[in-house]
Scaffold this active site. Structure first.
Site, PDB file in Angstrom:
ATOM      1  CG  ASP A  66      -1.931  -1.099   1.219  1.00  0.00           C
ATOM      2  OD1 ASP A  66      -2.301  -1.553   0.124  1.00  0.00           O
ATOM      3  OD2 ASP A  66      -2.371  -1.510   2.313  1.00  0.00           O
ATOM      4  CE1 TYR A 135       4.132  -6.204   3.746  1.00  0.00           C
ATOM      5  CE2 TYR A 135       3.406  -8.484   3.577  1.00  0.00           C
ATOM      6  CZ  TYR A 135       3.564  -7.232   3.020  1.00  0.00           C
ATOM      7  OH  TYR A 135       3.136  -7.004   1.719  1.00  0.00           O
TER       8      TYR A 135
END
Length: 314
Positions: A66, A135
């Protein structure tokens, strides 16, 4: 055609995400523009469509990030003709792949790094062959220890977080679940994902300089004291990691309970309390792939629509 694998990293601070969008600066847009100049700028007629248009290079990425999200290690693939690849050499004393790698490295802006360009093994698909993605979300919850150099990749809060209860919450996310409370499905897709690992840990506070005569002054290493969320899954749905982080933070602040978090995992219903936290703390750290001989099988398996196993009747 030759399929190439591109390993790269980027600072997402000034990008509107990975995916190319008209009129916006994106990672895909920057890299594809460079590839177009290198691969199609000499004799585009050799790689033209039947109607005479020159095809633009198209990257397939392991995981779309994003706006504001970073990647220490991202992977994508690209299909090119042998003629396109050969033209990359020019006057270089290098193989075509090495020449393309060097040209891309020289053309990238300072917030994108091309780590490696290589010929992909048979059956490789950057998106569908991947079996694990990792992540890390980084938080500074001690303003007295804040290093302003971290502002693009660490989220700052002035409230101390309880990592113990945050770890209790994170443990609820491990396993195969429908993360509909914490994620948005792509069209035709689901929010079912298999989380392998999820935990919070604090970077040890250690001095930068070790002196056998004793510590003369305390200059901590740059990430000393940061609270980090590490999560590994087969794949992630949109907003999933940042929303899980936000849920854990609410628990760590005492605003929500671990039972509340567990209920949100058990009941996949999207509502206002489980939205995503700020993007700057999130970094895609690693993409893992199976052995070369298993790449095509993995890609075929992951393309299938996921479902949860049926629960036994009560």
């Amino acid at each position: 055609m030759v399929r190439l694998r591109i390993d790269l990293g980027y600072d997402g601070f000034s990008f509107n995400g990975w995916a190319a969008q008209p009129g916006m600066r994106t990672v895909q847009g920057e890299v594809e523009a460079a590839l177009e100049r290198v691969l199609c700028g000499v004799r585009p007629a050799d790689v033209a469509h039947a109607d005479g248009r020159t095809p633009l290079p198209h990257l397939v990425v392991a995981g779309r990030t994003d706006a504001g999200v970073h990647a220490a290690h991202q992977v994508c693939h690209l299909d090119v003709t042998e003629a396109q690849l050969a033209r990359c050499v020019g006057h270089m004393d290098a193989t075509p792949v090495q020449a393309l790698e060097l040209r891309l490295q020289r053309m990238m802006p300072g917030d994108i790094a091309i780590h490696r360009v290589s010929v992909a093994p048979e059956g490789f698909d950057a998106r569908f062959s991947a079996f694990e993605r990792t992540y890390v979300y980084r938080i500074c919850d001690d303003p007295a220890a804040w290093d302003p150099r971290q502002q693009s990749y660490v989220w700052l809060t002035d409230q101390r977080l309880d990592e113990s209860v945050m770890n209790e919450a994170a443990a609820c996310a491990i396993g195969l679940h429908d993360f509909g409370s914490f994620a948005i499905a792509n069209p035709g897709g689901t929010t079912i994902r298999d989380v392998k690992t999820a935990y919070w840990s604090r970077v040890p506070a250690r001095p930068l300089i070790a002196d056998p005569r004793g510590e003369r002054y305390r200059t901590p290493a740059m990430e000393s004291g940061l609270l980090c969320f590490t999560i590994v899954a087969d794949a992630f749905a949109r907003n999933m990691v940042r929303s899980l982080v936000n849920g854990c933070v609410q628990v760590g602040l005492g605003k929500r309970t671990v039972d509340w978090f567990a209920e949100k995992i058990a009941t996949p219903l999207r509502e206002g309390s489980t939205g995503p936290i700020a993007p700057e703390g999130l970094t895609l750290e690693h993409i893992e792939y199976p052995e070369d001989g298993e790449l095509a099988e993995r890609a075929e398996k992951i393309r299938a629509r996921r479902t949860l196993p049926e629960q036994p009747a009560a």
